[in-house]
Design a protein around this motif. Structure first.
Motif, mmCIF file in Angstrom:
data_model
loop_
_atom_site.group_PDB
_atom_site.id
_atom_site.type_symbol
_atom_site.label_atom_id
_atom_site.label_comp_id
_atom_site.label_asym_id
_atom_site.label_seq_id
_atom_site.Cartn_x
_atom_site.Cartn_y
_atom_site.Cartn_z
ATOM 1 N N TYR A 85 10.629 41.371 67.367
ATOM 2 C CA TYR A 85 11.168 41.245 68.718
ATOM 3 C C TYR A 85 10.115 41.624 69.773
ATOM 4 C CZ TYR A 85 14.172 41.645 72.777
ATOM 5 O OH TYR A 85 14.709 41.484 74.030
ATOM 6 N N LYS A 86 9.290 42.632 69.485
ATOM 7 C CA LYS A 86 8.233 43.030 70.420
ATOM 8 C C LYS A 86 7.246 41.894 70.679
ATOM 9 C CE LYS A 86 8.257 47.980 69.327
ATOM 10 N NZ LYS A 86 7.522 49.086 68.657
ATOM 11 N N LEU A 87 7.121 40.990 69.707
ATOM 12 C CA LEU A 87 6.217 39.853 69.850
ATOM 13 C C LEU A 87 6.888 38.680 70.574
ATOM 14 C CD1 LEU A 87 4.591 39.868 66.290
ATOM 15 C CD2 LEU A 87 3.555 40.646 68.432
ATOM 16 N N GLY A 88 8.124 38.893 71.035
ATOM 17 C CA GLY A 88 8.840 37.831 71.716
ATOM 18 C C GLY A 88 9.509 36.843 70.778
ATOM 19 N N VAL A 89 9.694 37.246 69.529
ATOM 20 C CA VAL A 89 10.264 36.377 68.506
ATOM 21 C C VAL A 89 11.685 36.839 68.185
ATOM 22 C CG1 VAL A 89 10.031 35.592 66.112
ATOM 23 C CG2 VAL A 89 7.982 35.922 67.528
ATOM 24 N N CYS A 90 12.608 35.888 68.024
ATOM 25 C CA CYS A 90 13.957 36.229 67.562
ATOM 26 C C CYS A 90 13.885 36.495 66.058
ATOM 27 C CB CYS A 90 14.934 35.089 67.832
ATOM 28 S SG CYS A 90 16.545 35.331 67.042
ATOM 29 N N PRO A 91 14.133 37.719 65.604
ATOM 30 C CA PRO A 91 13.984 38.026 64.170
ATOM 31 C C PRO A 91 14.885 37.174 63.278
ATOM 32 C CG PRO A 91 14.106 40.044 65.459
ATOM 33 C CD PRO A 91 14.449 38.925 66.389
ATOM 34 N N TYR A 92 16.128 36.967 63.701
ATOM 35 C CA TYR A 92 17.039 36.173 62.875
ATOM 36 C C TYR A 92 16.514 34.756 62.705
ATOM 37 C CZ TYR A 92 21.060 33.296 61.623
ATOM 38 O OH TYR A 92 21.881 32.388 61.010
ATOM 39 N N GLU A 93 16.140 34.119 63.807
ATOM 40 C CA GLU A 93 15.695 32.733 63.738
ATOM 41 C C GLU A 93 14.363 32.614 63.000
ATOM 42 O OE1 GLU A 93 15.732 31.339 67.745
ATOM 43 O OE2 GLU A 93 17.925 31.176 67.807
ATOM 44 N N ALA A 94 13.444 33.533 63.261
ATOM 45 C CA ALA A 94 12.144 33.471 62.600
ATOM 46 C C ALA A 94 12.288 33.616 61.087
ATOM 47 C CB ALA A 94 11.232 34.563 63.137
ATOM 48 N N LEU A 95 13.098 34.576 60.655
ATOM 49 C CA LEU A 95 13.258 34.818 59.224
ATOM 50 C C LEU A 95 14.015 33.680 58.549
ATOM 51 C CD1 LEU A 95 13.936 38.642 59.416
ATOM 52 C CD2 LEU A 95 11.960 37.556 58.363
ATOM 53 N N HIS A 96 14.978 33.087 59.258
ATOM 54 C CA HIS A 96 15.739 31.987 58.663
ATOM 55 C C HIS A 96 14.960 30.679 58.661
ATOM 56 C CE1 HIS A 96 19.991 33.211 57.745
ATOM 57 N NE2 HIS A 96 19.449 34.335 58.174
ATOM 58 N N PHE A 122 19.527 37.042 55.890
ATOM 59 C CA PHE A 122 20.676 37.893 56.194
ATOM 60 C C PHE A 122 21.316 37.387 57.481
ATOM 61 C CE2 PHE A 122 19.117 40.554 52.943
ATOM 62 C CZ PHE A 122 20.101 41.476 52.628
ATOM 63 N N GLY A 123 22.490 37.892 57.816
ATOM 64 C CA GLY A 123 23.230 37.421 58.976
ATOM 65 C C GLY A 123 22.656 37.889 60.297
ATOM 66 N N ARG A 124 23.129 37.251 61.382
ATOM 67 C CA ARG A 124 22.654 37.595 62.728
ATOM 68 C C ARG A 124 22.864 39.068 63.052
ATOM 69 N NH1 ARG A 124 21.695 33.146 66.060
ATOM 70 N NH2 ARG A 124 22.579 31.191 65.286
ATOM 71 N N ARG A 125 24.020 39.593 62.696
ATOM 72 C CA ARG A 125 24.351 40.955 63.105
ATOM 73 C C ARG A 125 23.327 41.956 62.583
ATOM 74 N NH1 ARG A 125 27.730 45.166 61.326
ATOM 75 N NH2 ARG A 125 28.303 44.005 59.464
ATOM 76 N N HIS A 126 22.761 41.681 61.399
ATOM 77 C CA HIS A 126 21.801 42.608 60.814
ATOM 78 C C HIS A 126 20.368 42.348 61.269
ATOM 79 C CE1 HIS A 126 25.146 42.823 57.778
ATOM 80 N NE2 HIS A 126 24.960 44.084 58.082
#
Length: 400
Positions: free
Chosen positions: A97-108, A54-58
């Motif tokens: 995000y709590k783990l210090g991970v960017c959700p968008y980048e990790a999922l993509h 999904f996109g960054r905004r979401h």
């Protein structure tokens, strides 16, 4: 195996799709990122390996809409994500995000490597959107289209889009095109397809089965149907009557009665302005335009609102006021009607009535979750519910 599946709320369409997708190269298209993350969890529960695109905004906790905005948030220290990878699959934006991970980048980063990829339905609306994920269709075995009723819609495109003009109509310097035929083309290579919806009743199914090259399958029994009570009130709710005191008072009296009996209720009205008016009439009750959990209150909203589809409301009763014929002043509506007529379909039936029935089914579905655990009540207020009862699912039409 290519099916258009009509099944009522509570049947478990999403879990069925997840089970069918797990273990084969699959693409699953869903309406929202919340549903996408949930679908990925279901796939994982069935032993599949799912990714979410999904996109960054979401997928960004700060709703960054571009890489530049993402960089700005990090550079300023607002976003403290340091990693692009999670140690284990996690389908929760806040947890990542709590783990210090960017959700968008990790999922993509992981998304395209997975056997099952979950994407937004919006990717299927334009050729330019599809081109971003065209490579994913090359060796796909299974395509799932959740909430497939959304595909009988139109989209405005530029002249550079590679649409067949027979599915489009010109005007306003661009083209308005029907989405469903394009979806049929891009998903045609898949051996297996399921297009699932609670709104595609048999009377509207032929346009979906034709363009998706699929058979129609209908699940009639509503899980927990014995716990659903449906009533009908033949009040003539029309544009010229719905503001008259006699009609407003009749509806308000019913809402008050239902609140006293059930405690948590939702009221659907034809538009946002009417929702505001009716909410003001019951201001002495705990009223809101958003769900407030398990405390007693009345949600007053409108057909097509953000909470009218895909959201589980913790309510025990619903009042559907007016048979929601779409705004006849809408140019988009009549463009759709003209395209459908050109393709040999009844424009009023598929462009107008299908939209209304979809709004009714989706609104009722917000109430019907958890029928296996408790009794629920739905009141249909409008004489047109009787006029169009043959287009409604059996669990609603039986009371009319």
């Amino acid at each position: 195996m290519r099916y258009v599946l009509h099944a009522p709320p509570g049947f478990g369409k999403s879990r069925l799709i997840a089970r069918l997708a797990a273990g084969r190269r699959s693409l699953i298209f869903v309406r929202s990122h919340v549903e996408g993350l949930q679908m990925a969890r279901y796939v994982a529960e069935h032993g599949g390996d799912a990714g979410v695109l999904f996109g960054r905004r979401h997928l960004c906790p700060f709703r960054a809409e571009s890489w530049a905005r993402c960089f700005e948030l990090r550079d300023s220290g607002v976003c403290k994500a340091k990693s692009r990878r999670a140690e284990a699959p996690i389908f929760d934006v806040e947890e990542l995000y709590k783990l210090g991970v960017c959700p968008y980048e990790a999922l993509h980063v992981e998304g395209r490597r997975k056997g099952v990829v979950v994407l937004p339905l919006a990717y299927l609306s334009k050729v330019s959107n599809i081109s971003a994920v065209a490579d994913l269709f090359e060796e796909v075995e299974f395509v799932a289209l959740d909430e497939a009723h959304n595909l009988l819609s139109t989209v405005e495109v530029g002249d550079e889009e590679l649409y067949s003009r027979r599915y489009c109509i010109g005007g306003g310097g661009g083209l308005t095109c029907l989405v469903l035929p394009l979806v049929g083309e891009v998903s045609g290579r898949a051996r297996f397809l399921v297009a699932a919806s609670a709104s595609i009743v048999r009377q509207f199914s032929d346009i979906f089965t034709y363009f998706l090259r699929a058979e129609y399958v209908e699940v009639q029994r509503l899980p927990g149907e014995e716990n659903l009570d449906v009533d009908y009130m033949p009040l003539k709710i029309r544009y010229r009557t719905r503001l008259k005191k006699r009609y407003v008072d009749a509806v308000i009296d019913k809402v008050r009665q239902i609140f006293r009996e059930y405690g948590r209720a939702v009221v659907f009205l034809p538009n946002k302005e009417l929702a505001s008016l009716y909410a003001s009439k019951i201001a002495d009750l705990p009223v809101s335009d958003q769900p407030l959990g398990d405390i007693d209150h009345v949600i007053v909203t409108y057909y097509g609102s953000p909470i009218s589809e895909g959201v589980n409301l913790n309510v025990k009763a619903g009042v559907l006021v007016g048979f929601p014929i779409p705004d006849v002043r809408s140019r988009e509506l009549w463009d759709k009607v003209r395209i459908l007529k050109r393709l040999g379909y009844d424009g009023y039936k598929y462009g107008v009535l299908f939209t209304a029935v979809n709004h009714v089914v989706q609104a009722a579905g917000r109430v019907m979750r958890g029928l296996d655990r408790e009794r629920k009540y739905i009141l249909l207020i409008d004489d047109r519910f009787a006029e169009y009862r043959s287009y409604l699912p059996r669990y609603l039409s039986r009371a009319v």
